[in-house]
Design a protein around this motif. Structure first.
Motif, PDB file in Angstrom:
ATOM      1  N   ASP A 140      42.915 -14.475 113.330  1.00  0.00           N
ATOM      2  CA  ASP A 140      42.181 -13.585 112.331  1.00  0.00           C
ATOM      3  C   ASP A 140      41.860 -14.699 111.156  1.00  0.00           C
ATOM      4  O   ASP A 140      41.574 -14.254 109.997  1.00  0.00           O
ATOM      5  N   ARG A 142      39.899 -17.238 108.963  1.00  0.00           N
ATOM      6  CA  ARG A 142      38.307 -17.118 108.531  1.00  0.00           C
ATOM      7  C   ARG A 142      38.142 -18.369 107.931  1.00  0.00           C
ATOM      8  O   ARG A 142      38.960 -18.768 106.885  1.00  0.00           O
ATOM      9  N   ARG A 157      34.992 -15.377 111.612  1.00  0.00           N
ATOM     10  CA  ARG A 157      36.371 -14.829 111.786  1.00  0.00           C
ATOM     11  C   ARG A 157      36.910 -15.264 113.454  1.00  0.00           C
ATOM     12  O   ARG A 157      35.942 -14.985 114.102  1.00  0.00           O
TER      13      ARG A 157
END
Length: 219
Positions: A140, A142, A157
């Protein structure tokens, strides 16, 4: 059983071995999981060790399948085999296992068959001594992404496949969602490379292995 199902079963068996080896909660733990527990590794060390075992199992099962297919040697011998089930139905006549094996063991076909991401990519994180990150990132994560054909950066992402962590120097497969789908509409293709940025620093590189969002496919 079809050729595809035959290969899929090999991949599922690899996953079963990996999961049982690191399952320390079950009442019926394997000898391997017991020995791993005795190492008293912390969560990060366990994840690193699990990755090593996963890579080893991938290479082993993939090589066996290619050996049966005639495209790799088994020991000192290389030849194609015909494979039949117990009812004498032909599963493989040689030369038809490799493409499925690549899909399952290198493109994570099983994990991504229902994916809703924009594309699947293989990512190579730079090592710390190569101007990469100092610490790991979690799934997760980014950052900014820019393709090799354009300087335009977009937020990306990353959901890692088969692991929750990516360490400096790691090569991981990931489901990628980009913020600027409209900008990249009809511009992407399999094999296309990109850089990952944190600010001005390139922390990794990658290439597309599968495009899920068909609106992004270059025409």
């Amino acid at each position: 059983m079809t050729t595809k199902e035959f290969v899929k079963n090999f991949y599922q068996e690899k996953q079963n071995i990996l999961n049982s080896s690191f399952n320390t909660q079950s009442e019926y733990r394997s000898l391997v999981s017991t020995k791993i527990e005795e190492l008293k590794l912390n969560d990060i060390e366990t994840e690193k060790f699990k990755k090593i075992i996963s890579y080893l199992l991938d290479d082993t099962f993939y090589t066996i399948l290619l050996g049966l297919d005639g495209s790799a040697s088994i020991g000192d011998s290389q030849e194609a085999f015909k494979i039949y089930d117990e009812e004498d139905n032909l599963i493989s006549e040689g030369g038809d296992l490799e493409s499925y094996a690549y899909e399952y063991f290198h493109e994570n076909k099983l994990e991504t068959k229902n994916s809703q991401c924009d594309f699947i990519a293989q990512i190579h994180f730079k090592k710390e001594n190569d101007a990469g990150r100092k610490n790991y990132v979690k799934s997760d994560y980014r950052c900014q992404l820019a393709f090799n054909f354009d300087n335009y950066k977009t937020s990306a992402r990353q959901i890692y496949i088969g692991t929750d962590y990516a360490f400096p120097g790691d090569v991981v497969n990931a489901e990628i969602d980009i913020l600027s789908q409209e900008y990249f509409c009809r511009k992407l293709k399999v094999g296309m490379g990109f850089n990952l940025y944190e600010g001005l620093q390139i922390v990794g590189t990658g290439k597309i292995v599968k495009i899920v969002n068909e609106e992004l496919i270059r025409t």
